[in-house]
Design a protein around this motif. Structure first.
Motif, PDB file in Angstrom:
ATOM      1  N   LEU A 136       0.825  -1.210   0.000  1.00 19.34           N
ATOM      2  CA  LEU A 136       0.000   0.000   0.000  1.00 19.34           C
ATOM      3  C   LEU A 136       0.858   1.259   0.000  1.00 19.34           C
ATOM      4  CD1 LEU A 136      -2.748  -1.005   2.612  1.00 19.34           C
ATOM      5  CD2 LEU A 136      -2.845  -1.207   0.116  1.00 19.34           C
ATOM      6  N   ASP A 155      -5.064  -4.540 -11.969  1.00 15.56           N
ATOM      7  CA  ASP A 155      -3.850  -5.339 -11.766  1.00 15.56           C
ATOM      8  C   ASP A 155      -3.368  -5.999 -13.055  1.00 15.56           C
ATOM      9  OD1 ASP A 155      -3.725  -4.726  -9.096  1.00 15.56           O
ATOM     10  OD2 ASP A 155      -4.547  -6.611  -8.376  1.00 15.56           O
ATOM     11  N   GLN A 162      -3.251   1.069  -3.546  1.00 18.01           N
ATOM     12  CA  GLN A 162      -2.236   0.062  -3.823  1.00 18.01           C
ATOM     13  C   GLN A 162      -0.908   0.744  -4.148  1.00 18.01           C
ATOM     14  OE1 GLN A 162      -5.063  -1.899  -6.864  1.00 18.01           O
ATOM     15  NE2 GLN A 162      -3.587  -3.518  -6.416  1.00 18.01           N
ATOM     16  N   TYR A 197      -7.883  -5.349  -1.274  1.00 15.91           N
ATOM     17  CA  TYR A 197      -6.567  -4.719  -1.172  1.00 15.91           C
ATOM     18  C   TYR A 197      -6.296  -4.102   0.194  1.00 15.91           C
ATOM     19  CZ  TYR A 197      -6.968  -5.342  -6.166  1.00 15.91           C
ATOM     20  OH  TYR A 197      -7.153  -5.896  -7.408  1.00 15.91           O
TER      21      TYR A 197
END
Length: 322
Positions: A89, A108, A193, A251
């Motif tokens: 993160l 992703d 992220q 996430y």
């Protein structure tokens, strides 16, 4: 060698931006280098922007070194299993004196294919908002690549985008592919992220001192974008001395934690904890020591530090990976 367990604070990595201002100093006490400081990266392992520990036993040590040396102790057993020695993160404060560009982030799969990177799912917590300020999140109605390109070409893209007024305490969750922009007059805490991949679509025809506009990524954005309207605003409870869930996604989990007095926290060691102080002052009692923090501080609690106490009057965001 065993890890010394204590709450970790890092030197802010301050980023000059064309749209930045001075609120990171006036509101959050950051020692900004310019009058257009747009971002303070509080906790980062992005290449060339790696956070360095500010205090205690590991002062001066890059976070990446700690992760190599003590991966499970810092990240947590489950997070280490999933991410190895990568910190998954990125935590930031943003001061938008002017509108940010209209942009989108890849998922992703696309980010891995194009950039060998994570995608960029993110959330915003509005810490301050001037009267009349607004954000852009998603399309008003279902759109298409053709309509998007046509509107962009004719400089009326904004006509098909969803603009929303904002106020302090609002939370928005932006899944990858959501077209968005932070509007002028807003200070935001951003949790995302670990990725610095942004496709800039429209930058309000801004130019720098040399008359140059910033690079746009109109074509790259085509495949990355979600053309459906999205429900991004999150409602949440505000129970005192409790973890009130605001965003719970694969996430990260982010809780709103209004602290009044004292709260004992017990963890299972599977994930690190991060606390962002958005208001007030507080302390953390851990391992027989007391550590004091204030508004604008971002604190990483290593996963191996499983029991600690929060004391004070503060509004906290509590983040971990479920």
């Amino acid at each position: 060698m065993s890890i010394k367990l204590y709450p970790l604070v890092f030197e802010p990595i301050l980023q000059d931006r064309i749209w930045g201002g001075t609120k990171l100093k006036t509101d959050l006490g950051k020692n900004i280098p310019t009058q257009t400081t747009g971002e303070s990266w509080e906790l980062s392992t992005v290449q060339d922007n790696v956070s360095v520990v500010k205090q205690g036993e590991y002062a001066g040590k890059p976070l990446t070194d700690l992760l190599e040396q003590f991966p499970a102790e810092v990240l947590g057993t489950k997070v280490h299993e999933q991410f190895g020695t990568q910190f998954p993160l990125l935590f930031k404060f943003l001061d938008a004196k002017e509108d940010l560009s209209i942009q989108v982030h890849p998922n992703d799969e696309l980010a891995k294919k194009r950039h060998n990177s994570f995608g960029k799912t993110e959330m915003w917590y509005v810490m301050q908002a001037d009267e009349g300020s607004r954000i852009i999140v998603g399309f008003k109605e279902k759109s298409s690549p053709e309509e998007y390109l046509d509107k962009l070409k004719n400089k009326n893209l904004i006509d098909i985008l969803n603009e929303q007024p904002v106020k302090k305490g609002d939370v928005y969750f932006l899944e990858t592919g959501t077209i968005h922009a932070i509007g002028a007059g807003i200070v935001i805490a951003e949790i995302q992220q670990t990725s610095d991949i942004t496709y800039r679509i429209y930058d309000w025809d801004r130019v720098d001192a040399n008359g140059n506009g910033r690079q746009l990524h109109v074509e790259e954005a085509l495949e990355a974008m979600n053309y459906n309207p999205t429900d991004t605003k999150k409602e949440y409870t505000k129970n005192i001395n409790e973890s009130n869930v605001t965003v719970d996604c694969p996430y990260f989990t982010t809780n709103y934690f209004p602290l009044e007095g004292s709260a004992d926290i017990t963890k299972d060691g599977k994930s690190f904890n991060v606390y962002i102080c958005t208001e007030g002052e507080y302390s953390i009692d851990a391992e027989g020591e007391t550590y004091s923090f204030k508004k604008g501080d971002t604190v990483l609690i290593p996963a191996a530090l499983k029991a600690f106490t929060l004391n004070g009057r503060a509004t906290l965001l509590e983040i971990y990976i479920s």
